[in-house]
Write a protein that holds these residues in place. Sequence first.
Motif, mmCIF file in Angstrom:
data_model
loop_
_atom_site.group_PDB
_atom_site.id
_atom_site.type_symbol
_atom_site.label_atom_id
_atom_site.label_comp_id
_atom_site.label_asym_id
_atom_site.label_seq_id
_atom_site.Cartn_x
_atom_site.Cartn_y
_atom_site.Cartn_z
ATOM 1 N N ASN A 156 2.295 32.308 -3.442
ATOM 2 C CA ASN A 156 1.031 32.414 -2.712
ATOM 3 C C ASN A 156 0.010 31.389 -3.198
ATOM 4 O OD1 ASN A 156 1.871 34.608 -1.112
ATOM 5 N ND2 ASN A 156 1.434 36.034 -2.764
ATOM 6 N N GLN A 157 0.399 30.575 -4.167
ATOM 7 C CA GLN A 157 -0.481 29.521 -4.664
ATOM 8 C C GLN A 157 -0.478 28.332 -3.702
ATOM 9 O OE1 GLN A 157 -2.286 29.048 -7.500
ATOM 10 N NE2 GLN A 157 -1.739 30.795 -8.794
ATOM 11 N N GLY A 158 -1.597 27.650 -3.653
ATOM 12 C CA GLY A 158 -1.654 26.455 -2.818
ATOM 13 C C GLY A 158 -0.661 25.397 -3.255
ATOM 14 N N ALA A 159 -0.410 25.296 -4.570
ATOM 15 C CA ALA A 159 0.515 24.288 -5.083
ATOM 16 C C ALA A 159 1.925 24.494 -4.551
ATOM 17 C CB ALA A 159 0.526 24.306 -6.611
ATOM 18 N N PHE A 160 2.295 25.735 -4.284
ATOM 19 C CA PHE A 160 3.617 26.023 -3.724
ATOM 20 C C PHE A 160 3.753 25.367 -2.354
ATOM 21 C CE2 PHE A 160 6.198 28.696 -0.905
ATOM 22 C CZ PHE A 160 7.391 28.812 -1.605
ATOM 23 N N HIS A 161 2.788 25.594 -1.492
ATOM 24 C CA HIS A 161 2.864 25.073 -0.128
ATOM 25 C C HIS A 161 2.678 23.554 -0.090
ATOM 26 C CE1 HIS A 161 2.967 29.136 1.531
ATOM 27 N NE2 HIS A 161 2.139 29.440 0.543
ATOM 28 N N GLU A 162 1.800 23.043 -0.920
ATOM 29 C CA GLU A 162 1.607 21.591 -0.978
ATOM 30 C C GLU A 162 2.880 20.889 -1.440
ATOM 31 O OE1 GLU A 162 -1.676 21.244 -3.622
ATOM 32 O OE2 GLU A 162 -3.045 22.314 -2.291
ATOM 33 N N SER A 163 3.549 21.482 -2.426
ATOM 34 C CA SER A 163 4.764 20.869 -2.964
ATOM 35 C C SER A 163 5.900 20.907 -1.958
ATOM 36 C CB SER A 163 5.178 21.583 -4.259
ATOM 37 O OG SER A 163 4.171 21.487 -5.238
ATOM 38 N N LEU A 164 6.069 22.047 -1.272
ATOM 39 C CA LEU A 164 7.119 22.141 -0.260
ATOM 40 C C LEU A 164 6.858 21.169 0.884
ATOM 41 C CD1 LEU A 164 7.976 24.739 -1.821
ATOM 42 C CD2 LEU A 164 8.516 25.734 0.406
ATOM 43 N N ASN A 165 5.620 21.058 1.287
ATOM 44 C CA ASN A 165 5.285 20.165 2.393
ATOM 45 C C ASN A 165 5.603 18.712 2.051
ATOM 46 O OD1 ASN A 165 3.835 19.556 5.016
ATOM 47 N ND2 ASN A 165 2.566 18.397 3.578
ATOM 48 N N LEU A 166 5.162 18.271 0.878
ATOM 49 C CA LEU A 166 5.378 16.881 0.490
ATOM 50 C C LEU A 166 6.857 16.598 0.266
ATOM 51 C CD1 LEU A 166 3.466 14.487 0.114
ATOM 52 C CD2 LEU A 166 3.546 14.905 -2.351
ATOM 53 N N ALA A 167 7.555 17.547 -0.377
ATOM 54 C CA ALA A 167 8.988 17.363 -0.629
ATOM 55 C C ALA A 167 9.766 17.262 0.678
ATOM 56 C CB ALA A 167 9.516 18.517 -1.477
ATOM 57 N N ALA A 168 9.366 18.079 1.656
ATOM 58 C CA ALA A 168 10.037 18.035 2.956
ATOM 59 C C ALA A 168 9.720 16.739 3.692
ATOM 60 C CB ALA A 168 9.617 19.237 3.792
ATOM 61 N N LEU A 169 8.463 16.327 3.637
ATOM 62 C CA LEU A 169 8.028 15.114 4.330
ATOM 63 C C LEU A 169 8.761 13.886 3.809
ATOM 64 C CD1 LEU A 169 5.946 14.043 6.423
ATOM 65 C CD2 LEU A 169 4.410 13.660 4.484
ATOM 66 N N TRP A 170 8.931 13.818 2.500
ATOM 67 C CA TRP A 170 9.558 12.660 1.861
ATOM 68 C C TRP A 170 11.040 12.871 1.549
ATOM 69 C CZ3 TRP A 170 5.165 11.475 -2.217
ATOM 70 C CH2 TRP A 170 4.054 10.945 -1.543
ATOM 71 N N LYS A 171 11.599 13.997 1.975
ATOM 72 C CA LYS A 171 13.012 14.318 1.732
ATOM 73 C C LYS A 171 13.374 14.145 0.251
ATOM 74 C CE LYS A 171 15.452 13.993 6.098
ATOM 75 N NZ LYS A 171 16.668 13.478 6.749
ATOM 76 N N LEU A 172 12.632 14.813 -0.590
ATOM 77 C CA LEU A 172 12.839 14.690 -2.029
ATOM 78 C C LEU A 172 13.971 15.605 -2.506
ATOM 79 C CD1 LEU A 172 9.135 14.623 -3.267
ATOM 80 C CD2 LEU A 172 10.640 12.698 -2.711
ATOM 81 N N PRO A 173 14.740 15.161 -3.489
ATOM 82 C CA PRO A 173 15.860 15.962 -4.016
ATOM 83 C C PRO A 173 15.363 17.033 -4.987
ATOM 84 C CG PRO A 173 15.755 13.890 -5.201
ATOM 85 C CD PRO A 173 14.692 13.823 -4.135
ATOM 86 N N VAL A 174 14.760 18.072 -4.441
ATOM 87 C CA VAL A 174 14.213 19.137 -5.268
ATOM 88 C C VAL A 174 14.638 20.487 -4.704
ATOM 89 C CG1 VAL A 174 12.025 19.062 -4.006
ATOM 90 C CG2 VAL A 174 12.093 20.133 -6.241
ATOM 91 N N ILE A 175 14.928 21.425 -5.605
ATOM 92 C CA ILE A 175 15.284 22.789 -5.214
ATOM 93 C C ILE A 175 14.196 23.715 -5.736
ATOM 94 C CG2 ILE A 175 16.984 24.640 -5.380
ATOM 95 C CD1 ILE A 175 19.085 22.451 -5.956
ATOM 96 N N PHE A 176 13.554 24.440 -4.835
ATOM 97 C CA PHE A 176 12.527 25.395 -5.222
ATOM 98 C C PHE A 176 13.180 26.770 -5.365
ATOM 99 C CE2 PHE A 176 10.353 22.028 -2.862
ATOM 100 C CZ PHE A 176 9.368 21.673 -3.774
ATOM 101 N N VAL A 177 13.148 27.312 -6.560
ATOM 102 C CA VAL A 177 13.777 28.599 -6.858
ATOM 103 C C VAL A 177 12.682 29.631 -7.106
ATOM 104 C CG1 VAL A 177 15.318 29.861 -8.404
ATOM 105 C CG2 VAL A 177 15.767 27.445 -7.890
#
Length: 324
Positions: A156-177
């Motif tokens: 529910n933190q803003g950092a969660f949504h900001e990180s998912l958005n940027l990772a998706a936009l740039w197709k970054l090799p990251v797994i959010f657990v």
Amino acid sequence: MDSNTQRELYQQMVMIRTYEETILREYHADKKPVFDIGAGLIPGEMHLAAGQEPVAAGVCAHATEGDSVTATHRPHHFALAHGVEINAMTAEIFGRVDGLGRGRGGHMHLFDPKAKFSCSGIIGEGLPVAAGQALAMKRRGTNNVAIAVAGEGAANQGAFHESLNLAALWKLPVIFVVEDNDWGISVPRSQSTSVPSNAVRAAAYGIPGVRVEDNAVESVYEEAGKAFERARNGGGPSLLEVSTLRLWGHFEGDAQGYRSDLEGVPGRDPIPTYEQTLRDARVIDDSFVEQTRSEAVKRVEAAVEFAKSSPEPDPSTAGDYVFA
């Protein structure tokens, strides 16, 4: 899944549980007769991950050299599963000079550049850090993966949504657990989160999201494997939420008066459940179980002795490593 992998997952889970049980013993050993959070060989808060072993074991079984993990304030299970050096980690927890941070960070601030592991007491702190690590991996042309671990409350933190958005936009090799252990300190998910599963939030960013409901290490392993394959092959990020279990309190000293499920918690312990599954399949037997436990105890006790024999930091060095 082949039997060797099953045995390795079981061994990892037993190792983690043995470590947490031992830290629990050492933490409380000199905090009697009245509990004092600032007293003893391990002063300060302590957050233990008993019950959440399947998440770390199942995810990190796919990690290779060069992959990174950013963990939470409940970090020991992921640190051990990702290969953080156990002696230096334990010395850090005891606040000794041979620790990962020379005794200055404690158990919520474990940092191991060699293993590419870090954690923080700040909720959701590791999510944007992992996105940055993944960006570096992509820019360097490696096939490494960054793993970001968070609790369900951190989603529910803003950092969660900001990180998912940027990772998706740039197709970054990251797994959010996301580790959903039912409680954000004393608040149940139903009173803090508008959706029944954080996995559905992945759709908002156009990435795969899946929830593992049974806290079973093989289920975590299977779903994590798909996420790692996607990330390594340029497919971008994934979100994996695991319905797991916090066997003990949010922190040591937590009276847990808010929990109505305590009576049934021991019966949900994932380790005896997995052990019985492997016994029934004749993958392990009494001899293997005893050897696994014995080796885990030996390794953990040696790490505790190493920590206790390491000197405490000299107060005159308190200003060292501080930027001003």
